[in-house]
Motif scaffolding. Structure first.
Motif, mmCIF file in Angstrom:
data_model
loop_
_atom_site.group_PDB
_atom_site.id
_atom_site.type_symbol
_atom_site.label_atom_id
_atom_site.label_comp_id
_atom_site.label_asym_id
_atom_site.label_seq_id
_atom_site.Cartn_x
_atom_site.Cartn_y
_atom_site.Cartn_z
ATOM 1 N N LEU A 142 -1.063 -5.558 4.722
ATOM 2 C CA LEU A 142 -0.993 -4.106 4.667
ATOM 3 C C LEU A 142 -1.979 -3.549 3.637
ATOM 4 N N LYS A 143 -2.106 -4.213 2.513
ATOM 5 C CA LYS A 143 -3.022 -3.733 1.472
ATOM 6 C C LYS A 143 -4.470 -3.829 1.931
ATOM 7 N N ASN A 144 -4.789 -4.935 2.633
ATOM 8 C CA ASN A 144 -6.124 -5.103 3.210
ATOM 9 C C ASN A 144 -7.224 -4.959 2.150
ATOM 10 N N GLN B 153 15.532 -1.775 7.866
ATOM 11 C CA GLN B 153 16.298 -1.094 6.823
ATOM 12 C C GLN B 153 17.294 -2.027 6.139
ATOM 13 N N THR B 154 17.227 -3.316 6.449
ATOM 14 C CA THR B 154 18.119 -4.291 5.827
ATOM 15 C C THR B 154 17.787 -4.431 4.343
ATOM 16 N N MET B 155 18.818 -4.328 3.514
ATOM 17 C CA MET B 155 18.641 -4.526 2.072
ATOM 18 C C MET B 155 18.623 -6.018 1.776
ATOM 19 N N VAL B 156 17.584 -6.446 1.066
ATOM 20 C CA VAL B 156 17.524 -7.855 0.662
ATOM 21 C C VAL B 156 18.202 -7.988 -0.691
ATOM 22 N N GLY B 157 18.757 -9.156 -0.974
ATOM 23 C CA GLY B 157 19.402 -9.380 -2.261
ATOM 24 C C GLY B 157 18.380 -9.449 -3.377
ATOM 25 N N GLU B 158 18.856 -9.732 -4.570
ATOM 26 C CA GLU B 158 17.962 -9.826 -5.722
ATOM 27 C C GLU B 158 16.908 -10.895 -5.469
ATOM 28 N N ASN B 159 15.645 -10.475 -5.549
ATOM 29 C CA ASN B 159 14.490 -11.338 -5.281
ATOM 30 C C ASN B 159 14.573 -11.965 -3.890
ATOM 31 N N GLY B 160 15.149 -11.220 -2.940
ATOM 32 C CA GLY B 160 15.189 -11.698 -1.564
ATOM 33 C C GLY B 160 16.127 -12.862 -1.345
ATOM 34 N N SER B 161 17.221 -12.923 -2.119
ATOM 35 C CA SER B 161 18.117 -14.082 -2.050
ATOM 36 C C SER B 161 18.799 -14.223 -0.693
ATOM 37 N N ARG C 91 0.852 -1.201 0.000
ATOM 38 C CA ARG C 91 0.000 0.000 0.000
ATOM 39 C C ARG C 91 0.878 1.237 0.000
ATOM 40 N N ARG C 92 0.853 1.939 -1.118
ATOM 41 C CA ARG C 92 1.646 3.152 -1.238
ATOM 42 C C ARG C 92 1.187 4.182 -0.205
ATOM 43 N N GLY C 93 2.137 4.806 0.444
ATOM 44 C CA GLY C 93 1.809 5.843 1.407
ATOM 45 C C GLY C 93 1.561 5.341 2.807
ATOM 46 N N ALA C 94 1.685 4.025 3.021
ATOM 47 C CA ALA C 94 1.492 3.489 4.377
ATOM 48 C C ALA C 94 2.587 4.011 5.305
ATOM 49 N N THR C 95 2.231 4.297 6.540
ATOM 50 C CA THR C 95 3.213 4.793 7.506
ATOM 51 C C THR C 95 4.093 3.648 7.980
ATOM 52 N N ASP C 96 5.227 4.010 8.585
ATOM 53 C CA ASP C 96 6.115 2.981 9.128
ATOM 54 C C ASP C 96 5.395 2.153 10.182
ATOM 55 N N GLU C 97 4.580 2.803 10.991
ATOM 56 C CA GLU C 97 3.858 2.083 12.058
ATOM 57 C C GLU C 97 2.908 1.047 11.473
ATOM 58 N N GLU C 98 2.256 1.407 10.358
ATOM 59 C CA GLU C 98 1.343 0.459 9.714
ATOM 60 C C GLU C 98 2.114 -0.720 9.121
ATOM 61 N N TYR D 271 4.966 -1.857 10.348
ATOM 62 C CA TYR D 271 5.386 -2.673 11.492
ATOM 63 C C TYR D 271 4.231 -3.551 11.965
ATOM 64 N N ALA D 272 3.016 -2.999 12.012
ATOM 65 C CA ALA D 272 1.854 -3.764 12.475
ATOM 66 C C ALA D 272 1.574 -4.945 11.544
ATOM 67 N N ALA D 273 1.672 -4.710 10.232
ATOM 68 C CA ALA D 273 1.451 -5.799 9.273
ATOM 69 C C ALA D 273 2.531 -6.865 9.414
ATOM 70 N N ALA D 274 3.760 -6.444 9.649
ATOM 71 C CA ALA D 274 4.864 -7.394 9.812
ATOM 72 C C ALA D 274 4.677 -8.245 11.062
ATOM 73 N N LYS D 275 4.220 -7.623 12.134
ATOM 74 C CA LYS D 275 3.974 -8.386 13.358
ATOM 75 C C LYS D 275 2.851 -9.391 13.159
#
Length: 580
Positions: free
Chosen positions: A489-491, A464-472, A435-442, A444-448
């Motif tokens: 998050l998109k809901n 802030q960890t960078m994932v490799g190509e396609n999350g390798s 979801r474009r424009g979602a806040t950091d808090e939102e 974090y909530a989706a991740a939890k």
């Protein structure tokens, strides 16, 4: 004319207008090359007159010096505008061309990508576009300008003396025919060269994508030999293509220089007979010397245009593909998805779904089960209009989805597929993609809720960890949980799940299923599952086999029947008891 140029050269409307301007400025530059000839002839005439009258030949030296400087200024101005019309406009059109290709690809159904080689599309977007940049900045406008300027100068020559004009220009039709006659040969070699380069790209891409399997099977030498063979073939194809072009073009340009000899011989003969003045003879020699340069460019550009045509056709094959269209003002009354006698095939005569009908109702979980290859994933993606069907109808809230713009339609869908796609970016931004424009808090909530927070916090840079190509750099289970967090998050009111918990361990699977239960409440859910225990609590099960609906109903109802669903449940129970 603008529309015709757009079609022939795959240009935008502005690009076609800029192309015409470039041809005009190139034409004026070619004509301006005769201005120094005029100044030189005027100076010679002045000196001859001075000798006849006995006057001082240096009398008007300042006038002719000023004329020469004026000619230089005119040449500078014309070449400045030619540069702007050729290079600056070409690079603007290049950006427009790439955007146009990207926009077209964005609107094409996924069936197009299933039928096209990925490396071929990449070559069109990068290599072909770069080649066309060079063609339109160095060759094609100059070709048209050289043709027009040659015709103009030729007419002027015939007005002065038709015999000398023939002596200068007779070689031109022969040289052009020699170059144009090689078109089929050049097309054949050019096509082979493109295919050979694509084979190299395919092999490199295949090696990079399967490097683990290649090493695991100790097949490095075999793949490197194949790559070496294709590289050698590409090199030979390039040499043959260049040779085929060079032989004809160089031969034509060499033949063109014979015209200078015939000009000298004809002029000398007419001069001896007193039928031509020395000044006109000298003028034709100067004009011929200046004319053969743009004529040589014509021949070179004709050959280059042949190669450009191949790349333009490849580009046009994308730009002229029928794109998915539909209305953008779409607000469904409900989110029931109805398959009504749907028929679909990826390729002609290769049916995947035949007369499929079922309803996935809002607030219910509809599970698609059945043997592999039965059409489950296809049906799930058709529900979101990833492809357009060939028969029947799919509706959302009573509206045929083929009448809705794909991007407008997809606002109502969230996806969790088995093949997770992550971008080379931070974990935070990969989740925020939902979801474009979602806040950091939102985020974090989706991740939890998706049970991502625990493993993310343990990473050196956290979210802030960078994932490799396609999350390798992440495990399969971690990638899938990020995908679930994205969907949370998109809901969206419609959820499409394709083995959403397949890569999770038992502990995380239970936790994510709890999160999914909250996500799925009051929504339309279409789930694909191969593990029958995953869908044992579904409201409806649709059994797909060989592209048909073999059965449908509640899990308990289907189990009481002696059908495919019961066989799959029993077989999985037996496999669950298997031990080493």
């Amino acid at each position: 004319m603008t529309a015709k140029l757009q079609h022939i050269f795959a240009l935008s409307e502005k690009g076609a207008r800029d192309f015409v301007k470039a041809v005009i400025w190139c034409f004026l530059c070619n004509i301006s090359l005769m201005l120094p000839v005029g100044v030189v002839m005027a100076v010679i005439q002045h000196f001859l007159n001075a000798l006849d009258t006995g006057s001082d030949p240096a009398g008007q030296i300042l006038f002719y010096t000023g004329a020469a400087l004026l000619v230089l200024a005119v040449l500078w101005v014309l070449h400045y505008f030619q540069y702007a019309a050729l290079y600056l406009a070409t690079y603007q059109e290049s950006a427009s061309r790439r955007v146009s290709l990207a926009e077209t690809l964005r609107k094409l159904p996924l069936s197009f990508f299933g039928n096209r080689d990925l490396s071929d599309l990449t070559a069109t977007m990068i290599a072909d576009c770069s080649s066309l940049d060079q063609m339109f900045s160095h060759y094609i406008p100059q070709l048209f300008a050289s043709i027009f300027s040659t015709l103009f100068i030729g007419i002027c020559m015939f007005c002065f003396d038709w015999r000398m004009a023939l002596a200068v220009l007779w070689v031109l039709p022969v040289a052009v025919l020699l170059t144009a006659g090689s078109k089929k040969l050049q097309d054949a070699f050019g096509t082979r060269n493109i295919l050979a380069k694509r084979a190299v790209t395919d092999t490199i891409q295949e090696c990079l994508e399967t490097v683990r399997d290649i090493k695991a099977c100790s097949r490095q030498e075999e793949f490197l030999e194949k790559l070496d063979g294709r590289l050698e073939n590409a090199e030979k194809s390039a040499i043959r293509s260049e040779l085929a072009t060079g032989v004809f073009v160089c031969s034509a340009q060499a033949f063109l220089r014979i015209g200078l000899a015939t000009t000298v011989l004809t002029g000398a003969g007419l001069l001896i007979q007193g039928k031509l003045s020395f000044l006109y003879f000298l003028g034709f020699l100067f004009a011929a010397a200046r004319l053969y340069d743009p004529l040589g460019m014509v021949l070179q550009n004709i050959a280059a245009t042949f190669n450009a045509k191949l790349q333009i056709n490849r580009m046009r094959s994308i730009l002229e593909q029928p794109v998915q269209t539909g209305g953008e003002n779409f607000v469904p009354e409900n989110f029931d998805i109805v398959f009504d006698h749907v028929k679909f095939a990826y390729r002609e005569d290769e049916g995947v779904l035949e007369d499929v009908s079922f309803t996935a109702r809002q607030g219910q979980v509809t599970a698609l089960v059945g043997p592999s290859g039965g059409g489950k994933s296809t049906a799930c993606k058709l529900a979101a209009r990833f492809w357009d069907i060939q028969g029947g109808k799919i509706t959302l809230g009573g509206t045929d989805i083929q009448t809705v713009d794909p991007e407008t339609l997809l606002k109502y869908y969230s996806f969790v597929f088995q093949d997770v796609v992550l971008f080379r970016d931070t974990i935070l931004e990969n989740i925020r993609l939902g979801r474009r424009g979602a806040t950091d808090e939102e985020v974090y909530a989706a991740a939890k809720a998706a049970r991502c927070d625990e493993f993310i916090r343990e990473l050196p840079d956290g979210y802030q960890t960078m994932v490799g190509e396609n999350g390798s750099t992440l495990s399969g289970g971690e990638r899938q949980r990020i995908s679930i967090a994205r969907a949370l998050l998109k809901n969206a009111p419609i959820i499409l799940l394709d083995e959403a918990t397949a890569s999770l361990d038992v502990e995380n699977e239970t936790a994510v299923q709890e999160a999914l239960s909250r996500l799925l409440k009051d929504k339309t859910v279409l789930i694909i599952a191969h593990r029958m225990r995953t869908v044992s609590a579904a409201d409806q099960i649709v059994v797909l086999a060989d592209g048909h609906v073999a059965d449908k109903g509640a899990p308990g109802e289907l189990y009481r029947k002696d059908g495919i669903y019961r066989q799959m449940v029993d077989l999985q129970k037996m496999s669950g008891e298997w031990r080493l």
